[in-house]
Design an enzyme around this catalytic site. Structure first.
Site, PDB file in Angstrom:
ATOM      1  N   MET A  71      -6.761  10.782   2.051  1.00 17.30           N
ATOM      2  CA  MET A  71      -7.801   9.763   2.133  1.00 17.30           C
ATOM      3  C   MET A  71      -8.076   9.308   0.708  1.00 17.30           C
ATOM      4  SD  MET A  71      -9.539   7.971   4.241  1.00 17.30           S
ATOM      5  CE  MET A  71      -9.802   8.826   5.811  1.00 17.30           C
ATOM      6  N   ASP A  72      -7.907   8.015   0.465  1.00 21.73           N
ATOM      7  CA  ASP A  72      -8.149   7.459  -0.865  1.00 21.73           C
ATOM      8  C   ASP A  72      -9.616   7.073  -1.014  1.00 21.73           C
ATOM      9  OD1 ASP A  72      -5.473   7.719  -1.348  1.00 21.73           O
ATOM     10  OD2 ASP A  72      -5.000   5.587  -1.170  1.00 21.73           O
ATOM     11  N   GLY A  79       3.418   9.494   0.974  1.00 23.67           N
ATOM     12  CA  GLY A  79       4.231   9.566   2.177  1.00 23.67           C
ATOM     13  C   GLY A  79       3.732   8.638   3.262  1.00 23.67           C
ATOM     14  N   GLY A 115       7.631  -2.435 -12.720  1.00 26.88           N
ATOM     15  CA  GLY A 115       6.345  -3.104 -12.540  1.00 26.88           C
ATOM     16  C   GLY A 115       6.493  -4.619 -12.534  1.00 26.88           C
ATOM     17  N   LYS A 125       7.972  -6.466 -14.433  1.00 33.02           N
ATOM     18  CA  LYS A 125       9.279  -6.932 -14.912  1.00 33.02           C
ATOM     19  C   LYS A 125      10.377  -6.767 -13.864  1.00 33.02           C
ATOM     20  CE  LYS A 125       8.188  -6.057 -19.772  1.00 33.02           C
ATOM     21  NZ  LYS A 125       8.592  -5.338 -21.014  1.00 33.02           N
ATOM     22  N   ASP A 160       4.906   2.371  -3.582  1.00 36.34           N
ATOM     23  CA  ASP A 160       5.189   2.754  -2.194  1.00 36.34           C
ATOM     24  C   ASP A 160       5.657   1.538  -1.397  1.00 36.34           C
ATOM     25  OD1 ASP A 160       4.347   5.352  -2.771  1.00 36.34           O
ATOM     26  OD2 ASP A 160       2.262   4.869  -2.298  1.00 36.34           O
ATOM     27  N   THR A 166       1.792  -6.170  -2.346  1.00 36.17           N
ATOM     28  CA  THR A 166       0.831  -5.078  -2.199  1.00 36.17           C
ATOM     29  C   THR A 166      -0.243  -5.127  -3.279  1.00 36.17           C
ATOM     30  OG1 THR A 166       2.589  -3.714  -1.241  1.00 36.17           O
ATOM     31  CG2 THR A 166       0.618  -2.565  -1.971  1.00 36.17           C
TER      32      THR A 166
END
EC number: 2.7.1.15
Length: 318
Positions: free
Chosen positions: A20-21, A49, A231, A233, A261, A291
């Site tokens: 849980m973030d 995951g 990233g 680039k 991810d 994302t």
């Protein structure tokens, strides 16, 4: 130049972490001993995951998840969330003797983030979890691995996958000081970012020369395909026969949580569709970039329609 050929994958299985973030937004990162006032707080499901499983599922691929949650309300919520994406969670164990994994994330205005992970049930994953994974591997042809679970379990899982002819894709994050030499030959695709690649090879990975040198070292260790995420680039890829850079997808980033991810999920989903490595890398770049345009990880991962629109019309507005 030999052309890379991937067989059509029946489905994807992810063996890894689910957290849980707990995300705090702030104008800047605090200095040691400093207290600052944040601007926003939100709780979202995450874990490298689980994020990668959601990424492949949202891109239309049949996805299984194997891991652990704690015997708490967070664990129940995390499982329910995975199931809303039609992810098969029969391989998830509810570990009643511990808490679910938690990630405490600070995001500053620029979109950069710092993360503290408390493994909880993820830290208890062992050989018994691989036994559950084996049954699912018989139904799949691509295994996604990360390093938010014990490294020994990752190595055993990779070994079992190779015995069954399953392609192994490892995101070496968070990167340990050392990965056992015995693990590298079991990896078909490895996807570190520059920081992680530097830890794996033991020297800074900061420019074209060192990026290529790092990829070469990882290939020499036995990996079949090296993809170094760069990233904003883009990315660099290398195999025994070819190498090259992948152009980035330009977006206005507001939160980089889950971008790596998303990249992995995009690559895996594209390969599962039978696309070439170069096409899959393009998918990874697009999914990873998209994302970053929304808050959080799983909630920000794009769906198939959005990605296909950008694939077919690269100049469309993001």
């Amino acid at each position: 130049m030999q052309k890379l050929v991937f067989k059509y994958f029946m489905s994807i299985v992810v063996f890894g972490s689910i957290n849980m973030d707990m995300i705090a937004q702030t104008p800047r990162f605090p200095q040691p001993g400093e207290t600052i006032t944040g601007t926003h707080f939100i709780t979202l499901p995450g874990g490298k995951g689980a994020n990668q499983a959601v990424a492949t599922a949202k891109l239309g691929r049949s996805t299984y998840f194997v891991g652990r949650v704690g015997g708490d309300s967070l664990g129940r919520d995390l499982l329910k969330k995975l199931e809303t994406f039609d992810i098969n969670t029969q391989g998830v164990l509810i570990d009643k003797n511990t808490s679910s994994g938690v990630a405490m994330i600070t995001v500053e205005t620029s979109g950069e983030n710092s993360i503290i992970v408390i493994p909880g049930a993820n830290g208890n994953i062992n050989e018994s979890d691989v036994i559950r994974l084996e049954k699912i591997l018989l139904k799949t042809s691509l295994l996604l691995l990360q390093l938010e679970i014990p490294l020994k379990a990752v190595e055993i899982a990779a070994l079992e996958a190779k015995k069954l002819g399953v392609t192994v894709m490892l995101d070496p994050a968070p990167a340990p000081e050392k990965i056992p030499d015995s693990l590298y030959p079991l990896i078909d695709i490895i996807t570190p970012n520059q920081t992680e690649a530097a830890k794996l090879v033991g020297f800074p990975v900061s420019d074209t020369e060192t990026i290529k040198k790092a990829a070469e070292e990882l290939l020499q260790k036995g990996v079949k395909i090296v993809i170094i995420k760069l990233g904003q680039k883009g990315a660099f890829y290398a195999t025994e026969n070819e190498e090259g850079f992948v152009a980035p997808t330009a977006v206005k980033a507001i939160d980089t949580v889950g971008a790596g991810d998303g990249f992995n999920g995009g690559v895996a989903a594209a390969l599962d569709r039978g696309l070439s490595l170069k096409e899959a890398l393009k998918w990874g770049a697009i999914v990873g970039a998209l994302t970053t345009t929304e808050e959080g990880a799983q909630t920000a991962l794009p769906d198939l329609e959005t990605v296909e629109q950008l694939i077919n019309n690269p100049l469309s507005s993001l």
